[in-house]
Design a protein around this motif. Structure first.
Motif, PDB file in Angstrom:
ATOM      1  N   LEU A 100      58.068  76.490  -0.174  1.00 35.75           N
ATOM      2  CA  LEU A 100      57.055  77.788  -0.261  1.00 35.75           C
ATOM      3  C   LEU A 100      56.756  77.423  -1.739  1.00 35.75           C
ATOM      4  CD1 LEU A 100      55.253  79.999   0.665  1.00 35.75           C
ATOM      5  CD2 LEU A 100      57.129  81.419  -0.762  1.00 35.75           C
ATOM      6  N   GLY A 101      56.983  76.633  -2.541  1.00 35.78           N
ATOM      7  CA  GLY A 101      55.920  76.197  -3.583  1.00 35.78           C
ATOM      8  C   GLY A 101      55.758  74.766  -3.386  1.00 35.78           C
ATOM      9  N   TYR A 102      56.009  74.295  -2.255  1.00 36.01           N
ATOM     10  CA  TYR A 102      55.525  72.146  -1.889  1.00 36.01           C
ATOM     11  C   TYR A 102      54.010  73.695  -1.298  1.00 36.01           C
ATOM     12  CZ  TYR A 102      54.087  68.995  -0.170  1.00 36.01           C
ATOM     13  OH  TYR A 102      53.984  67.607   0.205  1.00 36.01           O
ATOM     14  N   LEU A 103      54.090  74.645  -0.312  1.00 37.04           N
ATOM     15  CA  LEU A 103      53.037  74.718   0.612  1.00 37.04           C
ATOM     16  C   LEU A 103      52.144  75.712  -0.489  1.00 37.04           C
ATOM     17  CD1 LEU A 103      53.012  76.483   3.679  1.00 37.04           C
ATOM     18  CD2 LEU A 103      51.714  77.486   1.801  1.00 37.04           C
ATOM     19  N   LEU A 104      52.103  75.860  -1.151  1.00 37.16           N
ATOM     20  CA  LEU A 104      51.131  76.475  -2.331  1.00 37.16           C
ATOM     21  C   LEU A 104      50.382  75.703  -2.699  1.00 37.16           C
ATOM     22  CD1 LEU A 104      53.158  79.638  -3.116  1.00 37.16           C
ATOM     23  CD2 LEU A 104      51.402  79.790  -1.692  1.00 37.16           C
ATOM     24  N   ALA A 105      51.511  74.873  -3.239  1.00 39.56           N
ATOM     25  CA  ALA A 105      50.616  73.314  -4.349  1.00 39.56           C
ATOM     26  C   ALA A 105      50.435  72.420  -3.649  1.00 39.56           C
ATOM     27  CB  ALA A 105      52.521  73.422  -5.139  1.00 39.56           C
ATOM     28  N   SER A 106      50.539  71.806  -2.986  1.00 38.22           N
ATOM     29  CA  SER A 106      50.415  70.691  -2.337  1.00 38.22           C
ATOM     30  C   SER A 106      49.461  70.760  -0.381  1.00 38.22           C
ATOM     31  CB  SER A 106      51.232  70.047  -1.994  1.00 38.22           C
ATOM     32  OG  SER A 106      52.183  69.340  -3.040  1.00 38.22           O
ATOM     33  N   ARG A 107      49.641  72.237   0.018  1.00 31.64           N
ATOM     34  CA  ARG A 107      48.962  71.986   1.039  1.00 31.64           C
ATOM     35  C   ARG A 107      48.207  73.101   1.165  1.00 31.64           C
ATOM     36  NH1 ARG A 107      52.431  69.962   5.387  1.00 31.64           N
ATOM     37  NH2 ARG A 107      51.030  70.807   6.684  1.00 31.64           N
ATOM     38  N   LEU A 108      48.166  73.798   0.603  1.00 32.61           N
ATOM     39  CA  LEU A 108      46.730  75.017   0.322  1.00 32.61           C
ATOM     40  C   LEU A 108      45.327  74.211  -0.386  1.00 32.61           C
ATOM     41  CD1 LEU A 108      48.418  78.166  -0.225  1.00 32.61           C
ATOM     42  CD2 LEU A 108      47.982  77.502   1.668  1.00 32.61           C
ATOM     43  N   ASP A 109      43.859  74.955   0.311  1.00 30.09           N
ATOM     44  CA  ASP A 109      43.161  74.163  -0.189  1.00 30.09           C
ATOM     45  C   ASP A 109      41.500  75.323  -0.948  1.00 30.09           C
ATOM     46  OD1 ASP A 109      40.958  72.477  -1.796  1.00 30.09           O
ATOM     47  OD2 ASP A 109      40.421  71.398   0.427  1.00 30.09           O
TER      48      ASP A 109
END
Length: 249
Positions: A100-109
């Motif tokens: 979830l941390g990765y999605l929020l930091a690296s996949r969302l724009d």
């Protein structure tokens, strides 16, 4: 998913698992869903059964379903992945907290760094080295201004758990982000990562030995550049030639 043994079962076994899954067996739902992601994949079937297991409260199914939604579905369903990762993360699943941390930091724009930091921290605090490394990276490279001291703390924790990239990144922080730099400590961490086979650490160690020591240790730098070149690092061969030109004669 990594804690379960998977195989390529014959169709009769899959049929039996489907019967168990239809009867409400959550383990059968989860294992069947994962098996259906493999070659040849049945992503629709995988999504169905992982969703059933996730709705039944299985946190591993939630994280596997999120991975399918982000990496195997076209277009990706980031909203769906976020929902299921949040469910699993709130249940205390460290893998989900990291993802979830990765999605929020690296996949969302744009990224949602505050929430990413929160979830990385939750997983980092229970000793997950990947979360510790990603948290340090966020603190150093994504926050403005960076939190160098906190990044150093988390890189160190991950490095002490033998996370190779953390060793290399910690060395770079100590060498390039401190004033004055801690050259001796940077050299130590680069050496540990290089000894473990990290070609990037070999190159950075070679640069330290050739450019940051007084006097430079040309022989040791040459040795590390050579090892990195042999490992296929794209900059190592050029660095080796530059080193020879600088110290010719």
């Amino acid at each position: 998913m990594n804690n379960v043994v998977f195989w390529n079962p014959p169709e009769a076994v899959l049929a039996s698992m489907r019967e168990d899954a239809r009867a409400g067996d959550v383990d059968a739902m989860y294992v069947l869903g994962v098996l259906l992601t493999r070659d040849p994949p049945d992503l629709e079937g995988a999504r169905f059964w992982l969703t059933q297991a996730a709705k039944a409260g299985d946190p591993e199914a939630m994280t596997s379903l999120a991975a399918l939604l982000t990496d195997r579905v076209d277009p990706p369903s980031l909203a769906g992945a976020r929902f299921w990762l949040t469910e699993a993360a709130n249940a205390g699943n460290a893998e989900a907290q990291f993802s979830l941390g990765y999605l929020l930091a690296s996949r969302l724009d744009p990224p949602e760094l505050g929430d990413a930091r929160f979830w990385y921290t939750r997983a980092a605090q229970v000793g997950d080295p990947h979360s510790q490394f990603n948290l340090a990276h966020l603190l150093l490279n994504q926050l403005d201004p960076p939190d160098v001291d906190a990044a150093r703390t988390w890189y160190t924790k991950a490095a002490n758990l033998r996370h190779i990239n953390a060793m290399t990144s910690l060395g770079s922080l100590l060498l390039n982000r401190l004033d004055p730099p801690d050259v001796a400590a940077a050299r130590s961490w680069f050496t540990r990562a290089a000894d473990a086979g990290d070609a990037e650490a070999m190159v950075r160690l070679g640069v330290l030995l050739s450019d940051r020591l007084d006097p430079p240790d040309v022989a040791a730098a040459r040795s590390w550049f050579t090892r990195a070149a042999d490992a296929g690092h794209p900059r190592a061969a050029r660095n080796l030639r530059v080193l020879r030109w600088k110290h010719r004669g």
